[in-house]
Scaffold this motif. Structure first.
Motif, PDB file in Angstrom:
ATOM      1  N   ASN A  29      34.402  55.202  35.561  1.00 57.42           N
ATOM      2  CA  ASN A  29      33.452  55.654  34.528  1.00 57.42           C
ATOM      3  C   ASN A  29      32.345  54.653  34.247  1.00 57.42           C
ATOM      4  OD1 ASN A  29      35.074  53.751  33.452  1.00 57.42           O
ATOM      5  ND2 ASN A  29      35.580  54.843  31.571  1.00 57.42           N
ATOM      6  N   GLY A  30      31.973  53.855  35.206  1.00 52.12           N
ATOM      7  CA  GLY A  30      30.871  52.917  35.007  1.00 52.12           C
ATOM      8  C   GLY A  30      31.150  51.569  35.638  1.00 52.12           C
ATOM      9  N   TYR A  31      30.586  50.554  35.034  1.00 53.37           N
ATOM     10  CA  TYR A  31      30.699  49.206  35.596  1.00 53.37           C
ATOM     11  C   TYR A  31      31.023  48.205  34.494  1.00 53.37           C
ATOM     12  CZ  TYR A  31      28.227  51.485  39.416  1.00 53.37           C
ATOM     13  OH  TYR A  31      27.878  52.347  40.419  1.00 53.37           O
ATOM     14  N   ALA A  32      31.590  47.080  34.881  1.00 53.18           N
ATOM     15  CA  ALA A  32      31.819  45.987  33.948  1.00 53.18           C
ATOM     16  C   ALA A  32      31.712  44.683  34.724  1.00 53.18           C
ATOM     17  CB  ALA A  32      33.193  46.095  33.283  1.00 53.18           C
ATOM     18  N   GLY A  33      31.142  43.684  34.071  1.00 50.97           N
ATOM     19  CA  GLY A  33      31.022  42.375  34.706  1.00 50.97           C
ATOM     20  C   GLY A  33      32.191  41.489  34.328  1.00 50.97           C
ATOM     21  N   VAL A  34      32.652  40.708  35.273  1.00 53.58           N
ATOM     22  CA  VAL A  34      33.709  39.719  35.013  1.00 53.58           C
ATOM     23  C   VAL A  34      33.203  38.372  35.513  1.00 53.58           C
ATOM     24  CG1 VAL A  34      36.040  38.975  35.630  1.00 53.58           C
ATOM     25  CG2 VAL A  34      35.599  41.377  35.143  1.00 53.58           C
ATOM     26  N   LEU A  35      33.211  37.395  34.620  1.00 50.09           N
ATOM     27  CA  LEU A  35      32.759  36.062  35.013  1.00 50.09           C
ATOM     28  C   LEU A  35      33.855  35.345  35.790  1.00 50.09           C
ATOM     29  CD1 LEU A  35      30.969  34.929  31.726  1.00 50.09           C
ATOM     30  CD2 LEU A  35      29.906  35.659  33.873  1.00 50.09           C
ATOM     31  N   CYS A  36      33.450  34.666  36.843  1.00 51.04           N
ATOM     32  CA  CYS A  36      34.429  33.921  37.642  1.00 51.04           C
ATOM     33  C   CYS A  36      33.783  32.624  38.129  1.00 51.04           C
ATOM     34  CB  CYS A  36      34.931  34.761  38.813  1.00 51.04           C
ATOM     35  SG  CYS A  36      33.646  35.356  39.909  1.00 51.04           S
ATOM     36  N   ASP A  37      34.615  31.732  38.616  1.00 50.36           N
ATOM     37  CA  ASP A  37      34.113  30.452  39.114  1.00 50.36           C
ATOM     38  C   ASP A  37      33.448  30.629  40.475  1.00 50.36           C
ATOM     39  OD1 ASP A  37      35.464  29.666  36.894  1.00 50.36           O
ATOM     40  OD2 ASP A  37      37.078  28.644  37.960  1.00 50.36           O
ATOM     41  N   ASP A  38      34.032  31.553  41.239  1.00 44.04           N
ATOM     42  CA  ASP A  38      33.598  31.703  42.615  1.00 44.04           C
ATOM     43  C   ASP A  38      34.081  33.063  43.112  1.00 44.04           C
ATOM     44  OD1 ASP A  38      32.661  30.994  45.145  1.00 44.04           O
ATOM     45  OD2 ASP A  38      34.635  30.276  45.766  1.00 44.04           O
ATOM     46  N   ALA A  39      33.329  33.672  43.998  1.00 45.42           N
ATOM     47  CA  ALA A  39      33.761  34.949  44.588  1.00 45.42           C
ATOM     48  C   ALA A  39      33.610  34.856  46.098  1.00 45.42           C
ATOM     49  CB  ALA A  39      32.924  36.096  44.049  1.00 45.42           C
ATOM     50  N   SER A  40      34.583  35.379  46.816  1.00 45.91           N
ATOM     51  CA  SER A  40      34.496  35.322  48.276  1.00 45.91           C
ATOM     52  C   SER A  40      35.042  36.612  48.870  1.00 45.91           C
ATOM     53  CB  SER A  40      35.270  34.116  48.819  1.00 45.91           C
ATOM     54  OG  SER A  40      36.618  34.191  48.405  1.00 45.91           O
ATOM     55  N   ILE A  41      34.645  36.853  50.104  1.00 48.49           N
ATOM     56  CA  ILE A  41      35.099  38.057  50.815  1.00 48.49           C
ATOM     57  C   ILE A  41      36.078  37.637  51.904  1.00 48.49           C
ATOM     58  CG2 ILE A  41      34.376  40.020  52.253  1.00 48.49           C
ATOM     59  CD1 ILE A  41      33.354  40.145  49.358  1.00 48.49           C
ATOM     60  N   ILE A  42      37.187  38.344  51.994  1.00 48.37           N
ATOM     61  CA  ILE A  42      38.129  38.134  53.095  1.00 48.37           C
ATOM     62  C   ILE A  42      38.063  39.375  53.975  1.00 48.37           C
ATOM     63  CG2 ILE A  42      40.540  37.759  53.706  1.00 48.37           C
ATOM     64  CD1 ILE A  42      40.979  36.517  50.968  1.00 48.37           C
ATOM     65  N   LYS A  43      37.660  39.185  55.218  1.00 44.81           N
ATOM     66  CA  LYS A  43      37.453  40.363  56.082  1.00 44.81           C
ATOM     67  C   LYS A  43      38.759  40.928  56.607  1.00 44.81           C
ATOM     68  CE  LYS A  43      32.677  39.853  57.163  1.00 44.81           C
ATOM     69  NZ  LYS A  43      31.621  39.780  58.152  1.00 44.81           N
ATOM     70  N   GLN A  44      39.661  40.071  56.986  1.00 41.97           N
ATOM     71  CA  GLN A  44      40.959  40.541  57.489  1.00 41.97           C
ATOM     72  C   GLN A  44      42.057  39.863  56.686  1.00 41.97           C
ATOM     73  OE1 GLN A  44      42.084  42.683  60.158  1.00 41.97           O
ATOM     74  NE2 GLN A  44      40.046  43.524  59.872  1.00 41.97           N
ATOM     75  N   LEU A  45      42.703  40.626  55.851  1.00 34.91           N
ATOM     76  CA  LEU A  45      43.767  40.055  55.041  1.00 34.91           C
ATOM     77  C   LEU A  45      45.024  39.867  55.880  1.00 34.91           C
ATOM     78  CD1 LEU A  45      43.845  41.849  51.591  1.00 34.91           C
ATOM     79  CD2 LEU A  45      43.680  39.417  52.029  1.00 34.91           C
ATOM     80  N   ALA A  46      45.558  38.686  55.820  1.00 37.31           N
ATOM     81  CA  ALA A  46      46.830  38.442  56.501  1.00 37.31           C
ATOM     82  C   ALA A  46      47.785  37.804  55.502  1.00 37.31           C
ATOM     83  CB  ALA A  46      46.618  37.525  57.701  1.00 37.31           C
ATOM     84  N   GLY A  47      48.984  38.238  55.542  1.00 36.08           N
ATOM     85  CA  GLY A  47      49.975  37.711  54.605  1.00 36.08           C
ATOM     86  C   GLY A  47      50.964  38.800  54.263  1.00 36.08           C
ATOM     87  N   HIS A  48      51.821  38.498  53.320  1.00 28.26           N
ATOM     88  CA  HIS A  48      52.818  39.482  52.928  1.00 28.26           C
ATOM     89  C   HIS A  48      52.647  39.861  51.470  1.00 28.26           C
ATOM     90  CE1 HIS A  48      55.109  38.142  56.576  1.00 28.26           C
ATOM     91  NE2 HIS A  48      55.216  39.438  56.646  1.00 28.26           N
ATOM     92  N   ARG A  49      52.703  41.159  51.236  1.00 29.17           N
ATOM     93  CA  ARG A  49      52.613  41.656  49.865  1.00 29.17           C
ATOM     94  C   ARG A  49      54.003  41.682  49.249  1.00 29.17           C
ATOM     95  NH1 ARG A  49      48.090  44.842  48.491  1.00 29.17           N
ATOM     96  NH2 ARG A  49      46.485  44.663  50.088  1.00 29.17           N
ATOM     97  N   HIS A  50      54.058  41.342  47.979  1.00 24.80           N
ATOM     98  CA  HIS A  50      55.320  41.359  47.242  1.00 24.80           C
ATOM     99  C   HIS A  50      55.104  42.106  45.936  1.00 24.80           C
ATOM    100  CE1 HIS A  50      56.841  37.879  49.695  1.00 24.80           C
ATOM    101  NE2 HIS A  50      55.549  37.658  49.773  1.00 24.80           N
ATOM    102  N   GLU A  51      56.112  42.799  45.502  1.00 24.08           N
ATOM    103  CA  GLU A  51      56.063  43.400  44.171  1.00 24.08           C
ATOM    104  C   GLU A  51      56.060  42.285  43.131  1.00 24.08           C
ATOM    105  OE1 GLU A  51      59.347  45.979  43.584  1.00 24.08           O
ATOM    106  OE2 GLU A  51      58.841  47.254  45.283  1.00 24.08           O
ATOM    107  N   VAL A  52      55.459  42.554  41.971  1.00 23.38           N
ATOM    108  CA  VAL A  52      55.596  41.616  40.853  1.00 23.38           C
ATOM    109  C   VAL A  52      57.059  41.679  40.425  1.00 23.38           C
ATOM    110  CG1 VAL A  52      54.886  41.076  38.492  1.00 23.38           C
ATOM    111  CG2 VAL A  52      53.214  42.006  40.116  1.00 23.38           C
ATOM    112  N   PRO A  53      57.764  40.529  40.360  1.00 20.01           N
ATOM    113  CA  PRO A  53      59.185  40.554  39.990  1.00 20.01           C
ATOM    114  C   PRO A  53      59.402  41.238  38.637  1.00 20.01           C
ATOM    115  CG  PRO A  53      58.596  38.400  40.849  1.00 20.01           C
ATOM    116  CD  PRO A  53      57.320  39.158  40.710  1.00 20.01           C
ATOM    117  N   THR A  54      60.490  41.974  38.525  1.00 20.55           N
ATOM    118  CA  THR A  54      60.779  42.749  37.317  1.00 20.55           C
ATOM    119  C   THR A  54      60.694  41.908  36.050  1.00 20.55           C
ATOM    120  OG1 THR A  54      62.236  44.136  38.620  1.00 20.55           O
ATOM    121  CG2 THR A  54      62.509  44.252  36.240  1.00 20.55           C
ATOM    122  N   ALA A  55      61.238  40.701  36.097  1.00 27.44           N
ATOM    123  CA  ALA A  55      61.292  39.852  34.892  1.00 27.44           C
ATOM    124  C   ALA A  55      59.905  39.420  34.433  1.00 27.44           C
ATOM    125  CB  ALA A  55      62.156  38.623  35.159  1.00 27.44           C
TER     126      ALA A  55
END
Lengths: 146, 157
Positions: B91-117
């Motif tokens: 429904n629109g746009y919002a700005g978020v301030l950050c220190d730095d932004a970068s693009i990763i073209k090919q993500l490599a790694g393993h995804r994990h669920e956020v632990p229940t606790a």
């Protein structure tokens, strides 16, 4: 008289508890941990262990006592139900764990002054004149924060 | 807990944008980050509740938020927040301030669920990704916007 082995865990600030011998899998010295935002203060870090990301529990913070220097992590394993694959978590420790022999005769009530133990412990035993709660790992790591 | 999934297997996020906020790395689908502006381009006059100013895009102005490493709203902008990432929501746009932004073209790694606790009901973190870039917290523009809205309402209450 049945004898059971247990690990006595020191969370710092005289905060102690125990787990079963087979529940403690690994002790990690000075591990690298990573902050995860929007998580409760007592469990807002993860550690990478054997290609798994484990939640790191600060029991002192969970019980509302001061968190001191906790250079060790105890990796623990538990089952949600008997026969299921194990689940894993990590507990921050102030000192390496100590192995104990515990007998049924040492059973005692949970510390009355600390109501948090009522839900976090499954039982309690007396050791050197002080009660030592036995952690309910399933509840500790398997329940989402309120 | 910690269900392992390869990052590229059906994840639909081959290219991603990473916003750095102190030690936190927030990962979005690249398409959700519409533009990057200098934080100095943020108009700090009469900010909306919870925001620190406005940024112009498509002849409209959109609120800009400053978040801490723990994703708490901040009224004061730290000097390290030098970039404003404009996130595209339903429904629109919002700005978020950050220190730095970068693009990763090919993500490599393993995804994990956020632990229940660790998984609070309002968390905008969907998953965690352990990669060569460190631990990346996977979110989405819509989830982060809903979380910011929750924070603003909680602050008012």
């Amino acid at each position: 008289m049945s004898q059971a082995n247990a690990w006595l865990l020191n969370f710092g600030d005289s905060c102690r508890a125990a787990v079963g011998t087979r529940e403690l899998l690994h002790l990690v010295d000075a591990p690298e941990t990573f902050v995860v935002p929007c998580a409760p203060d007592y469990c807002n870090r993860v550690v990478l262990w054997q290609e798994r990301l484990l939640p790191v529990m600060d029991m002192a913070a969970r019980l509302g006592t001061a968190t001191g220097h906790t250079p060790f992590l105890a990796v623990i394993g538990y089952q949600k139900k008997r026969g299921e694959y194990p689940q894993f978590g990590a507990l921050m420790l102030a000192a390496p764990p100590q192995q104990l022999q515990v007998s049924d005769e040492q059973a005692c009530p949970l510390p009355a002054q600390d109501s948090a133990w009522q839900e976090l412990a499954i039982s309690c035993f007396e050791h050197q004149g002080a009660p030592v709660p036995v952690l309910n790992l399933n509840l500790l790591f398997g329940t989402a924060p309120q | 807990m910690s269900m392992l999934r390869p990052a590229l297997a059906g994840a639909g996020m081959n290219a991603a944008a990473v916003l750095k906020i102190n030690g936190l790395s927030l990962l979005f689908q690249q398409g959700e980050v519409r533009t990057l502006e200098s934080a100095s381009d943020v108009d700090g006059r009469e900010p909306m509740a919870g925001s620190v100013g406005w940024v112009n895009y498509l002849r409209q102005r959109w609120p800009v938020y400053c978040l801490s490493e723990q994703l708490e709203l901040q009224d004061e902008v730290p000097s390290s927040r030098r970039t404003c990432a404009l996130l595209a929501m339903d429904n629109g746009y919002a700005g978020v301030l950050c220190d730095d932004a970068s693009i990763i073209k090919q993500l490599a790694g393993h995804r994990h669920e956020v632990p229940t606790a660790m998984k609070t009901a309002v968390t905008p973190i969907q998953e965690l990704l352990a990669s060569e870039h460190g631990l990346l917290c996977v979110s989405s523009a819509n989830q982060l916007a809903a979380y910011i809205e929750y924070l603003i309402h909680a602050k008012k209450a």
